[in-house]
Write a protein that holds these residues in place. Structure first.
Motif, PDB file in Angstrom:
ATOM      1  N   HIS A  59      18.850  16.856  56.843  1.00 42.85           N
ATOM      2  CA  HIS A  59      19.558  15.986  55.890  1.00 42.85           C
ATOM      3  C   HIS A  59      18.673  15.563  54.721  1.00 42.85           C
ATOM      4  O   HIS A  59      19.133  14.872  53.809  1.00 42.85           O
ATOM      5  N   LEU A  60      17.391  15.965  54.735  1.00 43.81           N
ATOM      6  CA  LEU A  60      16.460  15.667  53.643  1.00 43.81           C
ATOM      7  C   LEU A  60      16.436  14.177  53.285  1.00 43.81           C
ATOM      8  O   LEU A  60      16.222  13.798  52.136  1.00 43.81           O
ATOM      9  N   ASN A  61      16.673  13.348  54.271  1.00 44.32           N
ATOM     10  CA  ASN A  61      16.642  11.891  54.104  1.00 44.32           C
ATOM     11  C   ASN A  61      17.733  11.368  53.171  1.00 44.32           C
ATOM     12  O   ASN A  61      17.626  10.265  52.640  1.00 44.32           O
ATOM     13  N   SER A  62      18.780  12.152  52.980  1.00 43.89           N
ATOM     14  CA  SER A  62      19.911  11.732  52.150  1.00 43.89           C
ATOM     15  C   SER A  62      20.805  10.781  52.947  1.00 43.89           C
ATOM     16  O   SER A  62      21.242  11.105  54.048  1.00 43.89           O
ATOM     17  N   GLU A  63      21.083   9.611  52.387  1.00 44.49           N
ATOM     18  CA  GLU A  63      21.927   8.633  53.083  1.00 44.49           C
ATOM     19  C   GLU A  63      23.326   9.200  53.322  1.00 44.49           C
ATOM     20  O   GLU A  63      23.927   8.966  54.370  1.00 44.49           O
ATOM     21  N   TYR A  64      23.829   9.942  52.373  1.00 42.94           N
ATOM     22  CA  TYR A  64      25.159  10.528  52.542  1.00 42.94           C
ATOM     23  C   TYR A  64      25.150  11.557  53.671  1.00 42.94           C
ATOM     24  O   TYR A  64      26.016  11.546  54.551  1.00 42.94           O
ATOM     25  N   ALA A  65      24.147  12.458  53.652  1.00 42.89           N
ATOM     26  CA  ALA A  65      24.087  13.492  54.690  1.00 42.89           C
ATOM     27  C   ALA A  65      23.860  12.884  56.068  1.00 42.89           C
ATOM     28  O   ALA A  65      24.332  13.423  57.077  1.00 42.89           O
ATOM     29  N   LYS A  66      23.154  11.764  56.125  1.00 44.27           N
ATOM     30  CA  LYS A  66      22.905  11.115  57.414  1.00 44.27           C
ATOM     31  C   LYS A  66      24.186  10.517  57.993  1.00 44.27           C
ATOM     32  O   LYS A  66      24.347  10.434  59.198  1.00 44.27           O
ATOM     33  N   GLN A  67      25.087  10.077  57.119  1.00 42.03           N
ATOM     34  CA  GLN A  67      26.273   9.367  57.577  1.00 42.03           C
ATOM     35  C   GLN A  67      27.538  10.218  57.639  1.00 42.03           C
ATOM     36  O   GLN A  67      28.485   9.881  58.350  1.00 42.03           O
ATOM     37  N   VAL A  68      27.564  11.300  56.907  1.00 40.69           N
ATOM     38  CA  VAL A  68      28.796  12.058  56.762  1.00 40.69           C
ATOM     39  C   VAL A  68      29.209  12.714  58.086  1.00 40.69           C
ATOM     40  O   VAL A  68      28.368  13.151  58.876  1.00 40.69           O
ATOM     41  N   ALA A 400      35.714  23.992  29.647  1.00 41.39           N
ATOM     42  CA  ALA A 400      34.398  23.372  29.793  1.00 41.39           C
ATOM     43  C   ALA A 400      34.373  22.487  31.034  1.00 41.39           C
ATOM     44  O   ALA A 400      35.369  21.842  31.377  1.00 41.39           O
ATOM     45  N   VAL A 401      33.237  22.453  31.709  1.00 43.46           N
ATOM     46  CA  VAL A 401      33.083  21.637  32.907  1.00 43.46           C
ATOM     47  C   VAL A 401      32.852  20.182  32.527  1.00 43.46           C
ATOM     48  O   VAL A 401      32.019  19.866  31.667  1.00 43.46           O
ATOM     49  N   VAL A 402      33.624  19.304  33.160  1.00 41.77           N
ATOM     50  CA  VAL A 402      33.397  17.866  33.049  1.00 41.77           C
ATOM     51  C   VAL A 402      32.872  17.417  34.413  1.00 41.77           C
ATOM     52  O   VAL A 402      33.599  17.440  35.404  1.00 41.77           O
ATOM     53  N   TRP A 403      31.619  17.019  34.451  1.00 45.67           N
ATOM     54  CA  TRP A 403      30.914  16.791  35.706  1.00 45.67           C
ATOM     55  C   TRP A 403      30.724  15.300  35.970  1.00 45.67           C
ATOM     56  O   TRP A 403      30.197  14.580  35.130  1.00 45.67           O
ATOM     57  N   ASN A 404      31.157  14.859  37.140  1.00 41.96           N
ATOM     58  CA  ASN A 404      30.967  13.466  37.559  1.00 41.96           C
ATOM     59  C   ASN A 404      29.872  13.420  38.612  1.00 41.96           C
ATOM     60  O   ASN A 404      30.058  13.860  39.740  1.00 41.96           O
ATOM     61  N   GLN A 405      28.726  12.881  38.261  1.00 35.34           N
ATOM     62  CA  GLN A 405      27.587  12.838  39.171  1.00 35.34           C
ATOM     63  C   GLN A 405      27.578  11.581  40.040  1.00 35.34           C
ATOM     64  O   GLN A 405      26.723  11.440  40.918  1.00 35.34           O
ATOM     65  N   GLN A 406      28.507  10.678  39.788  1.00 35.40           N
ATOM     66  CA  GLN A 406      28.568   9.423  40.539  1.00 35.40           C
ATOM     67  C   GLN A 406      29.842   9.396  41.373  1.00 35.40           C
ATOM     68  O   GLN A 406      30.837   8.771  41.001  1.00 35.40           O
ATOM     69  N   GLY A 410      34.290   8.130  51.226  1.00 37.11           N
ATOM     70  CA  GLY A 410      34.339   7.197  52.347  1.00 37.11           C
ATOM     71  C   GLY A 410      33.464   5.985  52.123  1.00 37.11           C
ATOM     72  O   GLY A 410      32.914   5.425  53.080  1.00 37.11           O
ATOM     73  N   GLY A 411      33.319   5.592  50.865  1.00 37.16           N
ATOM     74  CA  GLY A 411      32.516   4.415  50.540  1.00 37.16           C
ATOM     75  C   GLY A 411      31.022   4.681  50.472  1.00 37.16           C
ATOM     76  O   GLY A 411      30.232   3.759  50.247  1.00 37.16           O
ATOM     77  N   VAL A 412      30.603   5.922  50.661  1.00 36.12           N
ATOM     78  CA  VAL A 412      29.182   6.273  50.609  1.00 36.12           C
ATOM     79  C   VAL A 412      28.933   7.142  49.371  1.00 36.12           C
ATOM     80  O   VAL A 412      29.623   8.137  49.161  1.00 36.12           O
ATOM     81  N   ALA A 413      27.968   6.736  48.556  1.00 39.27           N
ATOM     82  CA  ALA A 413      27.665   7.475  47.333  1.00 39.27           C
ATOM     83  C   ALA A 413      27.077   8.844  47.664  1.00 39.27           C
ATOM     84  O   ALA A 413      26.223   8.968  48.551  1.00 39.27           O
ATOM     85  N   THR A 414      27.566   9.849  46.975  1.00 39.14           N
ATOM     86  CA  THR A 414      26.978  11.180  47.102  1.00 39.14           C
ATOM     87  C   THR A 414      26.078  11.425  45.898  1.00 39.14           C
ATOM     88  O   THR A 414      26.267  10.843  44.837  1.00 39.14           O
ATOM     89  N   ASN A 415      25.127  12.283  46.081  1.00 38.22           N
ATOM     90  CA  ASN A 415      24.201  12.629  45.018  1.00 38.22           C
ATOM     91  C   ASN A 415      24.311  14.134  44.787  1.00 38.22           C
ATOM     92  O   ASN A 415      24.472  14.897  45.752  1.00 38.22           O
ATOM     93  N   PRO A 416      24.216  14.595  43.537  1.00 40.20           N
ATOM     94  CA  PRO A 416      24.327  16.034  43.301  1.00 40.20           C
ATOM     95  C   PRO A 416      23.361  16.876  44.128  1.00 40.20           C
ATOM     96  O   PRO A 416      23.645  18.036  44.424  1.00 40.20           O
ATOM     97  N   SER A 417      22.229  16.292  44.516  1.00 38.92           N
ATOM     98  CA  SER A 417      21.281  17.082  45.306  1.00 38.92           C
ATOM     99  C   SER A 417      21.867  17.475  46.662  1.00 38.92           C
ATOM    100  O   SER A 417      21.358  18.395  47.321  1.00 38.92           O
TER     101      SER A 417
END
Length: 535
Positions: A59-68, A400-406, A410-417
């Motif tokens: 999970h590379l210490n990602s809070e999202y990956a740890k909880q998903v 064109a791509v419109v990208w939302n990085q935020q 489920g209430g947990v922020a995801t990160n593009p990484s």
């Protein structure tokens, strides 16, 4: 009369054949259409369900990956949909935790179709290659992996992380950049001193002297700024070695033998230069004990005029906003200087391998795993591994791509990484052009990438296996490409800080290094070089 009878018989047979053909055609037409009652006749073949593939990774210490919950993760669902595989990700811990958990998984044979590991001969699964734990992948790649073979560089396949005895047992995941280190400089301090960007060792030294005597951070203390700010174990302190023709991290052929640069006589010139930096106060006096967090904080507080770090850390680590009470702070990236023996260099040339995918022989889906990774390396996967799931993290408007990085799930922020690295089997995609073009730091980052690419330390030990002597005597090793360690670091620190004289200390170090197994390491490295280079 006989002729007439034969003609009538032929005509009769032709009529029967035509009638039979008409009936068959009618039956065929009827079978392919619903009957009057709405039932199908002969049913078309149903599409096969996607093949299930399991993936064991970190999970590379990602809070999202740890909880998903991976079964419900919209990104994994999208990746499954696009690839046409039913993917099951299993996230283990990070760093040391991952190593420990991976050891348990191999011991219990609780593995997946694809398993992430740092190397095919990693400590978490010792002897796995020789014991037949991993599938040999060369023939499968030849048949099912054209995109993989096309896009993974040649050096990666030759890496001992991937191959052994000419056979491939792992598929490389590639790092973000072929080289990442640059020299960071306080451009606002250069401007304040009226100096141009330094390009030679002498110009670097002139800048260091000006920093030492000018209180450039403006806090009233002229003695708390240093030309080069360094952290413990000489991490990211690759300046002023290659300028003298050596690198602590490299081996090179000399008089028919592979010799580590750290024991070569030219290394004494570099050490002598570093002692001068220390004696003049051009480097921080705690350079050998300065912890990473303290090092970062010191730079952000205005204690360093220059430091070495990765390009990709600019936006988070060294953008002007991070500097404490320094509203005019401005940072630039520059190349290492030219020196007495050529251009400086910062990043050790490496095989590009970030980590390795292995397919255990317990998997029944080896072919499908290769086919999945081949799709991963195809152009069809580019957009997902850049922007994530369409309709969730990006959309397309006017082509064109419109990208939302935020994005939160489920209430947990995801990160593009998460989709650029963690569930991206290609490796680390965070510095790809399709991603960088969205960064407000695009110009700075692309400049840094070019600088790093041109500051690679070329060496003869590319893809050389770690000498066996290093396994039993780790103090012989030079470090990991980012820092130095062992006997060399001990000698280096004592000489630089004035506790020992250069000549006797260096000679004693070389003698002890060879005695503890260095001579055997040199022989092993030389044999490898002669065999691999066809000498």
């Amino acid at each position: 009369m006989k002729v007439m009878k034969n003609k009538r018989l032929a005509a009769s047979l032709l009529a029967m054949m035509l009638a039979s053909t008409s009936v068959l055609a009618a039956c065929s037409s009827t079978d392919s259409q619903p009957t009057a009652e709405g039932n199908q006749g002969t049913t078309k073949e149903e599409p096969k369900a996607p093949v299930k593939l399991s993936v064991l990774t970190t999970h590379l210490n990602s809070e999202y990956a740890k909880q998903v919950k991976t079964d419900d993760d919209p990104y994994i669902k999208e990746l499954s949909k696009l690839s046409n595989y039913d993917l099951k990700f299993d996230f283990l811990g990070h760093a040391a935790d991952y190593d420990q958990q991976l050891t348990v998984r191999f011991a219990s044979k609780n593995l997946a179709d694809l398993v992430r590991t740092p190397s095919i001969e990693y400590k978490s699964h010792p002897g796995a290659v020789d014991e037949g734990v991993f599938t040999e992948l060369g023939p499968l790649l030849d048949k099912y992996g054209p995109n993989i073979k096309k896009n993974v560089p040649k050096e990666a396949w030759e890496s001992p992380l991937v191959s052994k005895n000419g056979k491939i047992f792992g598929i490389p995941a590639i790092g973000a950049l072929p080289a990442s280190k640059v020299v960071y400089v306080r451009q606002d301090w250069l401007d304040k001193l009226g100096m141009k960007t330094p390009k030679t060792v002498d110009e670097y030294l002139a800048f260091f002297e000006a920093v030492k005597t000018s209180d450039v951070n403006g806090n009233g203390d002229p003695n708390d700024e240093y030309g080069l700010y360094v952290r413990e174990n000489m991490a990211y302190a690759d300046l002023f070695f290659k300028e003298f023709g050596v690198s602590p991290h490299a081996w090179n052929i000399s008089n028919g033998q592979m010799i580590p640069d750290m024991i070569r006589p030219e290394m004494k010139d570099a050490i002598k230069f570093w002692k001068m930096l220390y004696d003049k106060g051009y480097v921080n006096p705690n350079l050998f004990t300065n912890k990473g967090a303290d090092w970062s904080a010191g730079i952000q507080q205005g204690k360093g005029a220059m430091w070495v770090h990765d390009v990709q850390n600019y936006s988070l680590g060294w953008a002007p906003k991070v500097f404490v009470n320094q509203p005019n702070a401005k940072v630039d990236m520059i190349a290492p200087p030219t020196g007495p023996k050529g251009n400086g260099a910062l990043s050790l040339q490496y095989d590009g391998v970030y980590y390795v995918w292995v397919i255990p022989t317990t998997s029944k889906n080896a072919i499908e795993a290769i086919k999945f990774l081949d799709w991963v390396w195809s152009d069809k996967a580019d957009r997902f591994f850049a922007y994530g799931a369409e309709g969730l993290s990006y959309k397309v408007e006017n082509n064109a791509v419109v990208w939302n990085q935020q994005v939160s799930v489920g209430g947990v922020a995801t990160n593009p990484s998460y989709y650029q690295r963690i569930i991206n089997p290609r490796g680390d995609g965070v510095m790809k052009p399709d991603i960088l073009k969205f960064s407000p730091d695009f110009d700075m980052l692309t400049k840094g990438i070019d600088i790093a690419k041109n500051a690679i330390i070329k060496h003869d030990s590319l893809n050389m296996p770690t000498p066996k002597a290093y396994e039993t005597n780790p103090e012989l090793a030079h470090g990991n490409g980012y820092s130095v360690s062992g006997l060399f670091l001990d000698m280096f620190a004592k000489v630089v800080t004035g506790k020992e004289e250069l000549e006797p200390a260096f000679d004693a170090f070389v003698k002890e290094w060879k005695r503890r197994g260095g001579d055997a390491a040199i022989k092993e490295a030389t044999d490898w070089y002669n065999k691999s280079k066809g000498k």
